[in-house]
Design a protein around this motif. Structure first.
Motif, PDB file in Angstrom:
ATOM      1  N   GLU A  14       0.830  -1.199   0.000  1.00 52.04           N
ATOM      2  CA  GLU A  14       0.000   0.000   0.000  1.00 52.04           C
ATOM      3  C   GLU A  14       0.865   1.249   0.000  1.00 52.04           C
ATOM      4  O   GLU A  14       0.630   2.207  -0.755  1.00 52.04           O
ATOM      5  N   ALA A  15       1.883   1.225   0.826  1.00 53.69           N
ATOM      6  CA  ALA A  15       2.771   2.380   0.906  1.00 53.69           C
ATOM      7  C   ALA A  15       3.495   2.618  -0.403  1.00 53.69           C
ATOM      8  O   ALA A  15       3.608   3.736  -0.901  1.00 53.69           O
ATOM      9  N   ARG A  16       3.933   1.534  -0.979  1.00 54.89           N
ATOM     10  CA  ARG A  16       4.659   1.644  -2.248  1.00 54.89           C
ATOM     11  C   ARG A  16       3.733   2.144  -3.345  1.00 54.89           C
ATOM     12  O   ARG A  16       4.110   2.998  -4.168  1.00 54.89           O
ATOM     13  N   ALA A  17       2.519   1.622  -3.325  1.00 55.62           N
ATOM     14  CA  ALA A  17       1.551   2.021  -4.340  1.00 55.62           C
ATOM     15  C   ALA A  17       1.283   3.511  -4.243  1.00 55.62           C
ATOM     16  O   ALA A  17       1.225   4.230  -5.250  1.00 55.62           O
ATOM     17  N   LYS A  18       1.160   3.956  -3.047  1.00 54.40           N
ATOM     18  CA  LYS A  18       0.865   5.373  -2.858  1.00 54.40           C
ATOM     19  C   LYS A  18       2.040   6.239  -3.300  1.00 54.40           C
ATOM     20  O   LYS A  18       1.883   7.266  -3.937  1.00 54.40           O
ATOM     21  N   ALA A  19       3.224   5.785  -2.999  1.00 51.89           N
ATOM     22  CA  ALA A  19       4.409   6.559  -3.328  1.00 51.89           C
ATOM     23  C   ALA A  19       4.624   6.625  -4.834  1.00 51.89           C
ATOM     24  O   ALA A  19       5.020   7.648  -5.380  1.00 51.89           O
ATOM     25  N   LEU A  20       4.368   5.504  -5.513  1.00 54.52           N
ATOM     26  CA  LEU A  20       4.640   5.467  -6.936  1.00 54.52           C
ATOM     27  C   LEU A  20       3.428   5.825  -7.786  1.00 54.52           C
ATOM     28  O   LEU A  20       3.531   5.958  -8.999  1.00 54.52           O
ATOM     29  N   GLY A  21       2.284   5.897  -7.143  1.00 59.95           N
ATOM     30  CA  GLY A  21       1.084   6.196  -7.884  1.00 59.95           C
ATOM     31  C   GLY A  21       0.591   5.030  -8.725  1.00 59.95           C
ATOM     32  O   GLY A  21       0.054   5.205  -9.806  1.00 59.95           O
ATOM     33  N   ILE A  22       0.817   3.832  -8.249  1.00 59.19           N
ATOM     34  CA  ILE A  22       0.300   2.671  -8.962  1.00 59.19           C
ATOM     35  C   ILE A  22      -0.720   1.978  -8.083  1.00 59.19           C
ATOM     36  O   ILE A  22      -0.908   2.346  -6.919  1.00 59.19           O
ATOM     37  N   SER A  23      -1.334   0.959  -8.628  1.00 63.80           N
ATOM     38  CA  SER A  23      -2.349   0.267  -7.837  1.00 63.80           C
ATOM     39  C   SER A  23      -1.694  -0.655  -6.815  1.00 63.80           C
ATOM     40  O   SER A  23      -0.539  -1.061  -6.966  1.00 63.80           O
ATOM     41  N   VAL A  24      -2.442  -0.964  -5.826  1.00 60.90           N
ATOM     42  CA  VAL A  24      -1.916  -1.801  -4.752  1.00 60.90           C
ATOM     43  C   VAL A  24      -1.573  -3.190  -5.278  1.00 60.90           C
ATOM     44  O   VAL A  24      -0.535  -3.772  -4.939  1.00 60.90           O
ATOM     45  N   GLU A  25      -2.446  -3.718  -6.157  1.00 63.50           N
ATOM     46  CA  GLU A  25      -2.201  -5.062  -6.685  1.00 63.50           C
ATOM     47  C   GLU A  25      -0.895  -5.090  -7.471  1.00 63.50           C
ATOM     48  O   GLU A  25      -0.109  -6.043  -7.384  1.00 63.50           O
ATOM     49  N   GLN A  26      -0.703  -3.999  -8.208  1.00 64.28           N
ATOM     50  CA  GLN A  26       0.531  -3.896  -8.992  1.00 64.28           C
ATOM     51  C   GLN A  26       1.755  -3.911  -8.072  1.00 64.28           C
ATOM     52  O   GLN A  26       2.697  -4.672  -8.296  1.00 64.28           O
ATOM     53  N   ALA A  27       1.678  -3.093  -7.057  1.00 63.26           N
ATOM     54  CA  ALA A  27       2.807  -3.027  -6.128  1.00 63.26           C
ATOM     55  C   ALA A  27       3.060  -4.365  -5.464  1.00 63.26           C
ATOM     56  O   ALA A  27       4.202  -4.797  -5.303  1.00 63.26           O
ATOM     57  N   LEU A  28       1.985  -5.017  -5.135  1.00 64.82           N
ATOM     58  CA  LEU A  28       2.101  -6.304  -4.454  1.00 64.82           C
ATOM     59  C   LEU A  28       2.780  -7.326  -5.359  1.00 64.82           C
ATOM     60  O   LEU A  28       3.690  -8.056  -4.934  1.00 64.82           O
ATOM     61  N   SER A  29       2.357  -7.342  -6.591  1.00 66.30           N
ATOM     62  CA  SER A  29       2.946  -8.316  -7.495  1.00 66.30           C
ATOM     63  C   SER A  29       4.410  -7.968  -7.780  1.00 66.30           C
ATOM     64  O   SER A  29       5.232  -8.852  -7.973  1.00 66.30           O
ATOM     65  N   MET A  31       6.407  -6.632  -5.614  1.00 64.30           N
ATOM     66  CA  MET A  31       7.164  -7.035  -4.441  1.00 64.30           C
ATOM     67  C   MET A  31       7.332  -8.541  -4.369  1.00 64.30           C
ATOM     68  O   MET A  31       8.294  -9.047  -3.818  1.00 64.30           O
ATOM     69  N   LYS A  32       6.359  -9.222  -4.947  1.00 68.82           N
ATOM     70  CA  LYS A  32       6.499 -10.683  -4.958  1.00 68.82           C
ATOM     71  C   LYS A  32       7.356 -11.143  -6.122  1.00 68.82           C
ATOM     72  O   LYS A  32       7.586 -12.332  -6.287  1.00 68.82           O
ATOM     73  N   GLY A  33       7.788 -10.196  -6.919  1.00 66.86           N
ATOM     74  CA  GLY A  33       8.652 -10.538  -8.030  1.00 66.86           C
ATOM     75  C   GLY A  33       7.891 -11.088  -9.222  1.00 66.86           C
ATOM     76  O   GLY A  33       8.461 -11.721 -10.101  1.00 66.86           O
ATOM     77  N   GLU A  34       6.560 -10.865  -9.265  1.00 63.77           N
ATOM     78  CA  GLU A  34       5.766 -11.431 -10.364  1.00 63.77           C
ATOM     79  C   GLU A  34       5.752 -10.530 -11.591  1.00 63.77           C
ATOM     80  O   GLU A  34       5.497 -10.970 -12.699  1.00 63.77           O
ATOM     81  N   SER A  35       5.971  -9.249 -11.383  1.00 63.13           N
ATOM     82  CA  SER A  35       6.029  -8.363 -12.539  1.00 63.13           C
ATOM     83  C   SER A  35       7.225  -7.428 -12.381  1.00 63.13           C
ATOM     84  O   SER A  35       7.761  -7.283 -11.288  1.00 63.13           O
ATOM     85  N   THR A  36       7.610  -6.822 -13.486  1.00 64.75           N
ATOM     86  CA  THR A  36       8.780  -5.954 -13.422  1.00 64.75           C
ATOM     87  C   THR A  36       8.467  -4.721 -12.594  1.00 64.75           C
ATOM     88  O   THR A  36       7.387  -4.142 -12.702  1.00 64.75           O
TER      89      THR A  36
END
Lengths: 298, 257
Positions: A14-29, A31-36
């Protein structure tokens, strides 16, 4: 690799998503290394935060700073985008991003983001955040002893204790119901019984007195050996082992003592008659009035 | 994983332990919060701890003990038995004090106790055999501790306390030996006092102090009585408290071998 709890990961995302302006799901994936991971174009300055002592450790040297523990191997930030690293282990909910005050104090651009709704705390720095590590709760000092196998006192100790207590009580009551404590004639200083015997636990001593000089048997044995000698055992025996096979000498000495004291006591109780002469209990009877009723018990 | 607030978690962990007010206000004032008497007992690790923590006698024990230590074959319960016998002797002893005068009347009092007091004979026997048993059990306890090497670091000093307790037990038993004031008592104590008189330098003084005179008289009886019912119990309780306290402070029971 530390297994990061789901809710901490989510909070970090959530914090990362907010900082980068992306969605939470995106940030989560990410962080899990699922997407670039999202690449931030602007080049921020590196803010170094030492994990243990935040205020002193701010080293503004750009890239190579060996202090930070890089536990999160996934979420590999590209080399050209240095990432502002924050200790996120206990970061609060993403609304109040200005909360990590000590880390902000270390930032070279002292932008005071006092307004709570303003997330951007260093105007020229695009902040990216990621979870470095979760510090497990453990003591600062390492415990000296290993954890041992333990059980609850209740019921595992108190129940056996209670039962043995009851057994002892029953034994004592039954014993007292059958065996009458001795009560001879009234004390008379003018009539000396022959033999006059001490209580049974002193009869070993009394027996020893018949062999040796009273100064030795009456004083040296009880005081020097009995009290001082026994009390000093742990300071004499410096062998640290408590396995019986590794302390044979100590066990041998104590067993000798037990055998000696036991033999003297039994002789004193059972084998000594009038004039402290040797008697056989099965021929001459027992000359020990404390035990009268044990023997005459019918 | 569902997020729980602290309050919710607390509720969850205590539900099923019957914390619904079982006890009334008066009972609540007696038992501490968390006591099973207050909120009921269902078997759970939490309640097992509460049983020990909320009772002044039980909390001589730690909440948890080493697994090998609860085996009866390890300690034979000898230390606990010594303490238990001491309590039995205290209770029966106080009871006997109601019927006993440490004067010329002592012997008659014992006779009256045995013949005309309800349970007098039984209680006297319990006190006497219990005392012999306690000497034996304390000695066995010491031997058990020795054979387990349980006196080694960090328990050295507790062994010293234990040796003092053994001698106090002997003194207690010895001073009690005179109180029936019969031929057995007076001559056994005379023999014991003569042994003490062999002490170099102070021998005569020690015997005089012990006997309150040159030989066993009713003055000796009073002296031994006070030593027996007040002085030595007072001392031994202090040393027992240190002994039990040190058992826990030195890391609980020793071993395993």
């Amino acid at each position: 690799m530390v297994d990061i709890p789901e809710h901490l990961l989510l909070r970090s995302a959530e914090a990362r998503a907010k900082a980068l302006g992306i969605s939470v799901e995106q940030a989560l994936s990410e962080m899990k290394g699922e997407s670039t991971p999202t690449v931030v174009e602007e080049e921020p300055e590196v803010i170094e935060v030492e994990l243990v002592t935040p205020p002193e450790a701010e080293v503004p040297a750009p890239v190579e700073t060996p202090v930070v523990e890089e536990v999160k191997a996934e979420a590999p930030a590209p080399v050209e985008t240095p990432v502002v690293e924050e200790v996120k282990a206990e970061a609060p909910a993403p609304v109040e991003v200005e909360a990590p005050a000590p880390t902000k104090a270390a930032a070279p651009a002292p932008a005071k983001a006092d307004t709570p709704e303003e997330v951007e705390f260093a105007p020229e720095v695009k902040v990216t955040q990621r979870l470095l590590t979760v510090v497990k709760a453990k003591p600062i000092q390492k415990a000296a002893s290993e954890p041992v196998d333990k059980v609850n006192t209740w019921p595992h100790l108190m129940l056996p204790e209670f039962i043995s207590l009851m057994v002892m009580m029953a034994f004592l009551i039954i014993l007292s119901a059958i065996l009458q404590a001795p009560l001879l004639e009234e004390a008379n200083p003018n009539i000396t019984p022959n033999p006059a015997k001490a209580p049974w636990y002193f009869l070993g001593l009394q027996e020893a007195l018949s062999y040796w000089d009273p100064q030795i048997a009456g004083v040296m044995i009880p005081l020097v050996i009995g009290l001082i000698g026994f009390a000093a055992i742990p300071y004499i025996d410096r062998n640290k082992e408590n396995n019986p096979s590794k302390r044979k000498y100590a066990i041998m000495m104590y067993t000798f003592f037990l055998a000696g004291a036991g033999t003297l006591t039994i002789i004193g109780v059972l084998f000594r008659g009038p004039g402290w002469n040797w008697t056989y209990p099965w021929i001459d009877g027992i000359w020990f009035d404390d035990l009268l009723d044990w023997i005459n018990f019918e | 994983m569902a997020k729980l607030t602290l309050k919710e978690r607390f509720k969850k962990s205590t539900s099923g332990s019957g914390e619904s007010a079982k006890a009334g206000k008066f009972a609540t004032s007696i038992f501490r919060p968390g006591s099973p008497f207050r909120k009921g007992y269902t078997d759970s690790p939490r309640n097992r701890s509460y049983v020990v923590m909320n009772n002044v006698l039980y909390h001589l024990h730690p909440v948890k003990v080493k697994r090998h230590g609860v085996r009866l074959s390890y300690t034979l319960c000898l230390g606990g038995m010594s303490f238990f016998l001491f309590i039995v002797l205290t209770i029966t002893g106080i009871w006997l004090m109601f019927y006993f005068r440490p004067t010329e009347m002592a012997y008659a009092d014992i006779q009256a106790l045995q013949t005309s007091v309800a349970f007098g004979s039984l209680v006297r026997n319990m006190h006497r055999w219990g005392a012999h048993l306690m000497v034996l059990v304390v000695f066995l306890h010491m031997s058990r501790v020795f054979y387990h090497g349980a006196y080694k670091a960090p328990r050295e000093f507790n062994w010293v306390i234990g040796v003092i307790l053994l001698f106090l037990t002997l003194f207690l038993s010895f001073t009690g030996y005179l109180l029936p004031w019969d031929q057995l008592a007076i001559w056994a104590v005379t023999v014991g006092g003569n042994m003490a008189s062999y002490t170099p330098v102070f021998g005569a003084q020690i015997k005089f102090g012990l006997f309150a005179g040159l030989e066993a008289t009713t003055a000796t009886l009073l002296r031994f009585y006070v030593l027996h019912v007040l002085f030595f119990p007072f001392i031994i309780v202090i040393f027992m408290a240190i002994h039990f306290w040190r058992v826990r402070k030195d890391g609980g029971i020793s071993g395993p071998l």
